[in-house]
Design an enzyme around this catalytic site. Structure first.
Site, PDB file in Angstrom:
ATOM      1  N   GLU A  38       0.865  -1.187   0.000  1.00  0.00           N
ATOM      2  CA  GLU A  38       0.000   0.000   0.000  1.00  0.00           C
ATOM      3  C   GLU A  38       0.903   1.239   0.000  1.00  0.00           C
ATOM      4  O   GLU A  38       1.953   1.248   0.650  1.00  0.00           O
ATOM      5  CB  GLU A  38      -0.838  -0.054   1.295  1.00  0.00           C
ATOM      6  CG  GLU A  38      -1.783   1.086   1.551  1.00  0.00           C
ATOM      7  CD  GLU A  38      -2.514   0.914   2.907  1.00  0.00           C
ATOM      8  OE1 GLU A  38      -2.117   0.050   3.722  1.00  0.00           O
ATOM      9  OE2 GLU A  38      -3.485   1.663   3.135  1.00  0.00           O
ATOM     10  N   LYS A 109      -9.731   1.919  -1.718  1.00  0.00           N
ATOM     11  CA  LYS A 109      -9.915   1.275  -0.402  1.00  0.00           C
ATOM     12  C   LYS A 109     -11.262   1.649   0.212  1.00  0.00           C
ATOM     13  O   LYS A 109     -11.544   2.831   0.432  1.00  0.00           O
ATOM     14  CB  LYS A 109      -8.756   1.703   0.507  1.00  0.00           C
ATOM     15  CG  LYS A 109      -8.690   0.982   1.854  1.00  0.00           C
ATOM     16  CD  LYS A 109      -7.423   1.416   2.599  1.00  0.00           C
ATOM     17  CE  LYS A 109      -7.183   0.618   3.857  1.00  0.00           C
ATOM     18  NZ  LYS A 109      -5.917   1.008   4.529  1.00  0.00           N
ATOM     19  N   CYS A 142      -5.095  -3.445   2.414  1.00  0.00           N
ATOM     20  CA  CYS A 142      -4.798  -3.549   3.842  1.00  0.00           C
ATOM     21  C   CYS A 142      -6.014  -3.821   4.718  1.00  0.00           C
ATOM     22  O   CYS A 142      -6.542  -4.912   4.709  1.00  0.00           O
ATOM     23  CB  CYS A 142      -4.030  -2.306   4.290  1.00  0.00           C
ATOM     24  SG  CYS A 142      -3.032  -2.631   5.782  1.00  0.00           S
ATOM     25  N   VAL A 169       0.047  -2.484  10.628  1.00  0.00           N
ATOM     26  CA  VAL A 169       0.691  -2.062  11.876  1.00  0.00           C
ATOM     27  C   VAL A 169       0.201  -2.875  13.077  1.00  0.00           C
ATOM     28  O   VAL A 169       0.798  -2.823  14.141  1.00  0.00           O
ATOM     29  CB  VAL A 169       0.479  -0.554  12.152  1.00  0.00           C
ATOM     30  CG1 VAL A 169       1.170   0.283  11.093  1.00  0.00           C
ATOM     31  CG2 VAL A 169      -0.997  -0.192  12.235  1.00  0.00           C
TER      32      VAL A 169
HETATM   33  C1  ACM Z   1      -3.919  -0.231   7.152  1.00  0.00           C
HETATM   34  O1  ACM Z   1      -5.028  -0.374   6.638  1.00  0.00           O
HETATM   35  N1  ACM Z   1      -2.944   0.410   6.536  1.00  0.00           N
HETATM   36  C2  ACM Z   1      -3.645  -0.775   8.480  1.00  0.00           C
END
Ligand code: ACM
Length: 264
Positions: A38, A109, A142, A169
């Site tokens: 990402e 996203k 992510c 993370v």
């Molecule tokens: C994330 O979605 N970058 C944790």
């Protein structure tokens, strides 16, 4: 089919340097499809929307995308990459599918994570699949992983490989993706980053998982690595988990109504 990921530590704000690093790492790679993390060009932790706006690009006029498409052309492969996408007055945390012919598709996203809500616009495009070398691939970014509906919708559309650019993370995703792969009988490539930004540490451990929750490879937390492996995508077409259990046909949608309708 040869699929892979490139895990590395981008330098925040250094778009051309990050691009050069990726181009050098992928030059000569023998693969059909490579997934990048990402936001691999800009970095992740923006101070505010103005800082993000100064680094985001419109893919249609982006020298970054142009260089990546050139690479796809030279190498004859496809790339899935995270991308800070500027579109009119919007900025999305996107994933691009790129190939020798240019931009094949864009995914934005849907589920923004934590501070991303302060400066990105939430995704506004449907989940959909594309064919790469005759194999159906779906994209998510992510934190989308924690909503099982994301993978499910892609799998129901026939996705055989889930491409998953990430900047993880928290410590839950890598293990959870074994379940996402199992419950949908798909391959999943999670391309995560390494390193640290302003005290925020990324978890690395990019991985490729096969449909029976088989971990084909998991990278280290810190290593910078291009990993490619051969898979048989046909394995993702078999949805039978026992002789009598089809992962899709056995669903009891009439009992799951609350998943899509909170009013019930
Ligand atoms: C994330 O979605 N970058 C944790």
């Amino acid at each position: 089919m040869k699929i892979g990921f490139y895990q590395f530590s981008p330098c925040f704000g250094e778009v051309p340097d990050n691009l050069d690093k990726i181009l050098a790492a992928l030059q000569g790679a023998q693969a059909d499809l490579i997934v990048l993390p990402e936001l691999p060009f800009t970095g992740y932790l923006f101070a505010d929307r103005a800082e993000l706006a100064g680094l985001a690009e419109d893919p249609k006029s982006s020298p970054t995308v142009e260089a990546l498409v050139d690479l796809c052309r030279r190498q004859g492969f496809h790339l899935v990459t995270g991308f800070a996408e500027k579109y009119s007055d919007k900025i999305y945390n996107s994933s691009l599918l790129l190939g020798p012919s240019g931009i094949v598709d864009v995914y934005r996203k849907l589920h923004l994570f934590d501070r991303e809500k302060l400066y990105f616009d939430p995704g506004d495009l449907p989940l959909r699949v594309n064919s790469v070398a005759g194999v159906k691939i779906g994209m998510m970014v992510c934190f989308d992983w924690i909503f099982p509906e994301t993978c499910r919708v892609l799998a129901l559309q026939g996705a055989e490989i889930i491409c998953h650019p990430s900047n993880l993370v928290l410590n839950y995703c890598q293990q959870s993706m074994l379940t996402r792969a199992l419950e949908n009988a798909v391959f999943a490539v999670t391309a995560n980053r390494t390193g640290e930004e302003k005290g925020l540490k990324f978890t690395g451990q990019s991985q490729i998982v096969a449909p029976r929750a088989e971990l084909l490879h998991r990278a280290g937390v810190e290593e910078e690595i291009l990993f490619v492996t051969e898979i048989d995508p046909a394995k993702a077409r078999d949805k039978m988990i026992t002789g009598r259990n089809d992962l899709f046909e056995d669903r009891r949608g009439e009992w799951y109504q609350q998943i899509i309708n909170d009013e019930l």
